[in-house]
Scaffold this motif. Structure first.
Motif, PDB file in Angstrom:
ATOM      1  N   ALA A 111       0.831  -1.211   0.000  1.00 51.71           N
ATOM      2  CA  ALA A 111       0.000   0.000   0.000  1.00 51.71           C
ATOM      3  C   ALA A 111       0.859   1.252   0.000  1.00 51.71           C
ATOM      4  CB  ALA A 111      -0.942  -0.010   1.206  1.00 51.71           C
ATOM      5  N   LEU A 112       1.942   1.255   0.761  1.00 55.47           N
ATOM      6  CA  LEU A 112       2.830   2.416   0.804  1.00 55.47           C
ATOM      7  C   LEU A 112       3.454   2.685  -0.559  1.00 55.47           C
ATOM      8  CD1 LEU A 112       4.645   1.831   4.219  1.00 55.47           C
ATOM      9  CD2 LEU A 112       3.123   3.736   3.660  1.00 55.47           C
ATOM     10  N   SER A 113       3.734   1.637  -1.311  1.00 55.97           N
ATOM     11  CA  SER A 113       4.391   1.804  -2.606  1.00 55.97           C
ATOM     12  C   SER A 113       3.501   2.512  -3.612  1.00 55.97           C
ATOM     13  CB  SER A 113       4.813   0.443  -3.166  1.00 55.97           C
ATOM     14  OG  SER A 113       3.686  -0.319  -3.579  1.00 55.97           O
ATOM     15  N   HIS A 114       2.187   2.512  -3.382  1.00 58.33           N
ATOM     16  CA  HIS A 114       1.251   3.150  -4.313  1.00 58.33           C
ATOM     17  C   HIS A 114       0.815   4.546  -3.864  1.00 58.33           C
ATOM     18  CE1 HIS A 114       0.953  -0.456  -6.714  1.00 58.33           C
ATOM     19  NE2 HIS A 114       0.636  -1.179  -5.652  1.00 58.33           N
ATOM     20  N   ALA A 115       1.248   4.962  -2.686  1.00 58.20           N
ATOM     21  CA  ALA A 115       0.831   6.272  -2.164  1.00 58.20           C
ATOM     22  C   ALA A 115       1.496   7.391  -2.955  1.00 58.20           C
ATOM     23  CB  ALA A 115       1.193   6.383  -0.684  1.00 58.20           C
ATOM     24  N   GLU A 116       0.712   8.392  -3.334  1.00 62.81           N
ATOM     25  CA  GLU A 116       1.203   9.511  -4.129  1.00 62.81           C
ATOM     26  C   GLU A 116       1.274  10.780  -3.286  1.00 62.81           C
ATOM     27  OE1 GLU A 116       2.287   9.493  -7.201  1.00 62.81           O
ATOM     28  OE2 GLU A 116       1.783   7.408  -7.682  1.00 62.81           O
ATOM     29  N   PRO A 117       2.233  11.679  -3.576  1.00 59.46           N
ATOM     30  CA  PRO A 117       2.306  12.942  -2.831  1.00 59.46           C
ATOM     31  C   PRO A 117       1.128  13.849  -3.152  1.00 59.46           C
ATOM     32  CG  PRO A 117       3.864  12.951  -4.657  1.00 59.46           C
ATOM     33  CD  PRO A 117       3.309  11.559  -4.583  1.00 59.46           C
ATOM     34  N   GLU A 118       0.759  14.656  -2.198  1.00 56.54           N
ATOM     35  CA  GLU A 118      -0.321  15.619  -2.394  1.00 56.54           C
ATOM     36  C   GLU A 118       0.214  16.855  -3.110  1.00 56.54           C
ATOM     37  OE1 GLU A 118      -3.662  17.866   0.402  1.00 56.54           O
ATOM     38  OE2 GLU A 118      -2.712  16.010   1.039  1.00 56.54           O
ATOM     39  N   ALA A 119      -0.652  17.510  -3.863  1.00 55.55           N
ATOM     40  CA  ALA A 119      -0.253  18.716  -4.582  1.00 55.55           C
ATOM     41  C   ALA A 119       0.345  19.736  -3.611  1.00 55.55           C
ATOM     42  CB  ALA A 119      -1.450  19.316  -5.306  1.00 55.55           C
ATOM     43  N   GLY A 120       1.472  20.326  -4.006  1.00 61.11           N
ATOM     44  CA  GLY A 120       2.111  21.340  -3.184  1.00 61.11           C
ATOM     45  C   GLY A 120       3.071  20.793  -2.157  1.00 61.11           C
ATOM     46  N   VAL A 161       9.969  21.490  -8.511  1.00 59.72           N
ATOM     47  CA  VAL A 161       9.563  20.758  -7.315  1.00 59.72           C
ATOM     48  C   VAL A 161       8.695  21.704  -6.491  1.00 59.72           C
ATOM     49  CG1 VAL A 161      10.315  19.534  -5.253  1.00 59.72           C
ATOM     50  CG2 VAL A 161      11.669  19.382  -7.353  1.00 59.72           C
ATOM     51  N   ASN A 162       7.396  21.442  -6.515  1.00 60.37           N
ATOM     52  CA  ASN A 162       6.426  22.302  -5.841  1.00 60.37           C
ATOM     53  C   ASN A 162       6.264  21.859  -4.395  1.00 60.37           C
ATOM     54  OD1 ASN A 162       4.309  23.932  -5.078  1.00 60.37           O
ATOM     55  ND2 ASN A 162       2.764  22.810  -6.238  1.00 60.37           N
ATOM     56  N   LEU A 206      13.348  24.276  -6.933  1.00 63.28           N
ATOM     57  CA  LEU A 206      12.570  24.002  -5.728  1.00 63.28           C
ATOM     58  C   LEU A 206      11.883  25.291  -5.286  1.00 63.28           C
ATOM     59  CD1 LEU A 206      11.761  22.373  -3.128  1.00 63.28           C
ATOM     60  CD2 LEU A 206      13.913  23.222  -2.129  1.00 63.28           C
ATOM     61  N   VAL A 207      10.587  25.209  -4.974  1.00 63.30           N
ATOM     62  CA  VAL A 207       9.845  26.368  -4.468  1.00 63.30           C
ATOM     63  C   VAL A 207       9.278  26.001  -3.107  1.00 63.30           C
ATOM     64  CG1 VAL A 207       8.019  28.034  -4.913  1.00 63.30           C
ATOM     65  CG2 VAL A 207       9.253  27.008  -6.837  1.00 63.30           C
ATOM     66  N   LYS A 208       9.665  26.754  -2.065  1.00 65.26           N
ATOM     67  CA  LYS A 208       9.283  26.402  -0.696  1.00 65.26           C
ATOM     68  C   LYS A 208       9.121  27.665   0.144  1.00 65.26           C
ATOM     69  CE  LYS A 208       9.042  23.373   2.854  1.00 65.26           C
ATOM     70  NZ  LYS A 208       7.899  22.455   3.010  1.00 65.26           N
ATOM     71  N   ALA A 209       7.986  27.766   0.869  1.00 63.63           N
ATOM     72  CA  ALA A 209       7.734  28.892   1.772  1.00 63.63           C
ATOM     73  C   ALA A 209       6.457  28.606   2.542  1.00 63.63           C
ATOM     74  CB  ALA A 209       7.584  30.199   0.988  1.00 63.63           C
ATOM     75  N   SER A 210       6.177  29.414   3.542  1.00 62.00           N
ATOM     76  CA  SER A 210       4.879  29.333   4.206  1.00 62.00           C
ATOM     77  C   SER A 210       3.784  29.762   3.236  1.00 62.00           C
ATOM     78  CB  SER A 210       4.859  30.213   5.459  1.00 62.00           C
ATOM     79  OG  SER A 210       5.575  29.596   6.518  1.00 62.00           O
ATOM     80  N   HIS A 211       2.599  29.233   3.449  1.00 62.07           N
ATOM     81  CA  HIS A 211       1.510  29.402   2.478  1.00 62.07           C
ATOM     82  C   HIS A 211       1.155  30.870   2.244  1.00 62.07           C
ATOM     83  CE1 HIS A 211      -1.786  28.066   0.037  1.00 62.07           C
ATOM     84  NE2 HIS A 211      -2.663  28.689   0.783  1.00 62.07           N
ATOM     85  N   PHE A 212       1.266  31.704   3.281  1.00 58.09           N
ATOM     86  CA  PHE A 212       0.859  33.099   3.152  1.00 58.09           C
ATOM     87  C   PHE A 212       1.722  33.866   2.150  1.00 58.09           C
ATOM     88  CE2 PHE A 212       4.068  33.319   6.509  1.00 58.09           C
ATOM     89  CZ  PHE A 212       4.806  34.441   6.145  1.00 58.09           C
ATOM     90  N   VAL A 233       6.626  16.899  -8.050  1.00 54.13           N
ATOM     91  CA  VAL A 233       7.560  17.124  -9.150  1.00 54.13           C
ATOM     92  C   VAL A 233       6.778  17.347 -10.440  1.00 54.13           C
ATOM     93  CG1 VAL A 233       9.463  16.178 -10.481  1.00 54.13           C
ATOM     94  CG2 VAL A 233       9.334  15.755  -8.023  1.00 54.13           C
ATOM     95  N   LEU A 234       6.986  18.514 -11.057  1.00 50.55           N
ATOM     96  CA  LEU A 234       6.247  18.905 -12.255  1.00 50.55           C
ATOM     97  C   LEU A 234       7.220  19.188 -13.397  1.00 50.55           C
ATOM     98  CD1 LEU A 234       3.885  21.463 -10.472  1.00 50.55           C
ATOM     99  CD2 LEU A 234       3.318  19.106 -11.070  1.00 50.55           C
TER     100      LEU A 234
END
Length: 500
Positions: A351-360, A374-375, A482-488, A364-365
């Motif tokens: 099951a873990l092998s099929h888990a996909e990352p959530e948007a954001g 890398v969002n 890579l794009v990374k920051a707090s949501h605000f 990887v786009l």
């Protein structure tokens, strides 16, 4: 949710402005967004500074809502519409609190196990992994996205059916007492703490206070039957257990550890005392895309809740599509829940092998211009920022690596030191360009320069437009960003600009 209007009025302390035409009709959903109403829903008119939900009651009724909760006088035209449609209007003291009251009532109808989780980092990812693991063998309802606040938590409960086998509830918090308040109506059977970090240190003042606030989840678990899932690699693991008095209250501990360190003892404790069940990872490696591969190991899990712990070590190969070493710990946490639920270790690993990352979140786009984005712009704190940078620099990239980092929020007086710490790490990593967006992010840039990064490779930007302009001139096919920051900070606009 399947409650009739009279049950809702009773549990919320409400009175009927308009009674339903059919008192036995069940309301089968709840929403406070009139645009999301489905036939049979209960619409909740929430007050707001800019938008007041009372202005949309008529729209909700026309969309099929069988009832509406209100806390202000309702126009005669709306009352007439409700009567014509056979819907109920219920006046309550506070519509926000009423959502919790309804969830508290509905919790009593749920027969399955309720699993709550919290932590400074990795909450949403771990919640998703727990959901995906359990869904391989059980009916599951889990928190949507990161709706982990005083409205999202009750809505998660209300989404479950009475026979849903597992309800996975993510709990956020910003201050002491908030998790305890959520637990008062969620009444979790099991609780999981991913870790204790520095997020929300602005309000709580120290990691010890953060740990104490997280431990509220374990403190609220039922005596004798509750289970506490704790990260053995976290330096506050013993603290949260002791603060919640889990041993004295007969709450079983399950330890998980993604650090690739085997436990000193497994299965049997001192004397006749059984050691906690454990889940951990060994032989951890990352492939060229930064995806972990490891051996999932477990001991102390019986075949069912009543069985004696099994001392033998179980193993299963496991691979993740999620990127980064930090996700090994998240996977081990989810695996521990699945194994404790009675699933085989092999089924958990599958099951873990099929888990996909959530948007954001480490998404990887591929951009049209031939570079990779890398969002990871959904949110950030010092721990997740460091993990994201390390993961990004572990990727095999044909071109150059560029990091776009923005401000991190809710750090208070610790904000300068936290941003400088991230900058010191960034300056030591193989980044060809570092773009820092925002006032606090300038401290990241300064610290990276002090750590030895060439000033010509560092850009200090004030807005998204500046970032996109710089990247447009700099990026070439094969590069990665890579794009990374707090949501605000709104850096998802950088991602959108790069991809589109």
């Amino acid at each position: 949710m399947r409650l009739n209007a009279k049950q809702i009025a009773a549990c919320t302390g409400g009175t009927f402005v308009v009674e339903p035409v059919d008192a036995r009709a069940l309301l089968t959903g709840l929403t406070w967004d009139s645009r999301e109403v489905h036939p049979g829903d209960l619409y909740v008119a929430l007050p707001g500074e800019r938008v007041d939900g009372h202005a949309f009651i008529a729209a909700a009724l026309r969309a099929g809502a069988l009832g509406a909760l209100v806390m202000q006088p309702v126009d005669q035209s709306v009352r007439t519409l409700a009567r014509e449609l056979g819907a109920a209007l219920i006046d309550v003291p506070d519509t926000t609190h009423a959502v919790t009251d309804i969830a508290r009532e509905w919790r009593g109808h749920l027969k399955g196990r309720v699993i709550a989780l919290t932590g400074s980092t990795g909450k949403t990812t771990t919640k998703n992994l727990v959901r995906d693991v359990l869904a391989a063998a059980h009916t599951v309802v889990a928190t949507a996205g990161n709706q982990n606040n005083e409205l999202g938590v009750p809505k998660t409960l209300l989404t479950a059916e009475p026979d849903t086998e597992a309800v996975v509830v993510e709990m956020g918090m910003r201050g002491a007492g908030q998790i305890a308040a959520l637990c008062a109506f969620v009444r979790p059977d099991w609780g999981l703490i991913t870790n204790v970090g520095e997020s929300h240190i602005e309000l709580l003042g120290s990691r010890e206070n953060i740990a104490r606030a997280k431990a509220e989840l374990l403190r609220e678990l039922p005596e004798g039957v509750g289970r506490a899932f704790v990260n053995a690699d976290d330096d506050f693991a013993d603290f949260v257990r002791a603060d919640a008095h889990v041993d004295a209250r007969g709450v079983a501990t399950v330890l998980f550890d993604g650090s690739s360190q085997a436990p000193e003892r497994c299965g049997q404790g001192s004397g006749d005392e059984a050691a906690p069940a454990r889940m951990w990872a060994e032989d951890v490696t990352l492939d060229e895309q930064g995806r972990p591969h490891f051996t999932l190991c477990a001991c102390g899990f019986g075949d069912d809740d009543a069985a004696a712990p099994a001392p033998a070590v179980e193993t299963a190969p496991c691979s993740l599509t999620l990127r980064g070493l930090h996700n090994v710990a998240n996977a081990c946490a989810a695996a521990a829940v699945g194994r404790a639920f009675g699933m085989s270790l092999a089924a958990v690993a599958e099951a873990l092998s099929h888990a996909e990352p959530e948007a954001g979140r480490q998404e990887v786009l591929a951009a049209r211009a031939g570079y990779t984005v890398v969002n990871d712009a959904y949110n950030a704190n010092p721990d997740s920022m460091r993990a994201s940078l390390r993961t990004f620099c572990a990727l095999e990239v044909p071109g150059r690596r560029v990091a776009v980092l923005g401000d991190m929020g809710e750090l208070g007086e610790y904000a300068p030191a936290c941003h400088e710490g991230v900058g010191a790490l960034a300056g030591s990593l193989p980044l060809e360009r570092l773009i820092c967006v925002g006032e606090l992010a300038r401290l990241i840039a300064d610290a990276a320069e002090q750590a030895g990064m060439d000033p010509a490779r560092i850009v200090r930007a004030d807005c998204v437009a500046e970032v996109l302009g710089d990247l447009d001139a700099y990026l070439e096919p094969g590069d990665a960003v890579l794009v990374k920051a707090s949501h605000f900070m709104g850096l998802e606009r950088v991602v959108e600009g790069l991809v589109n």
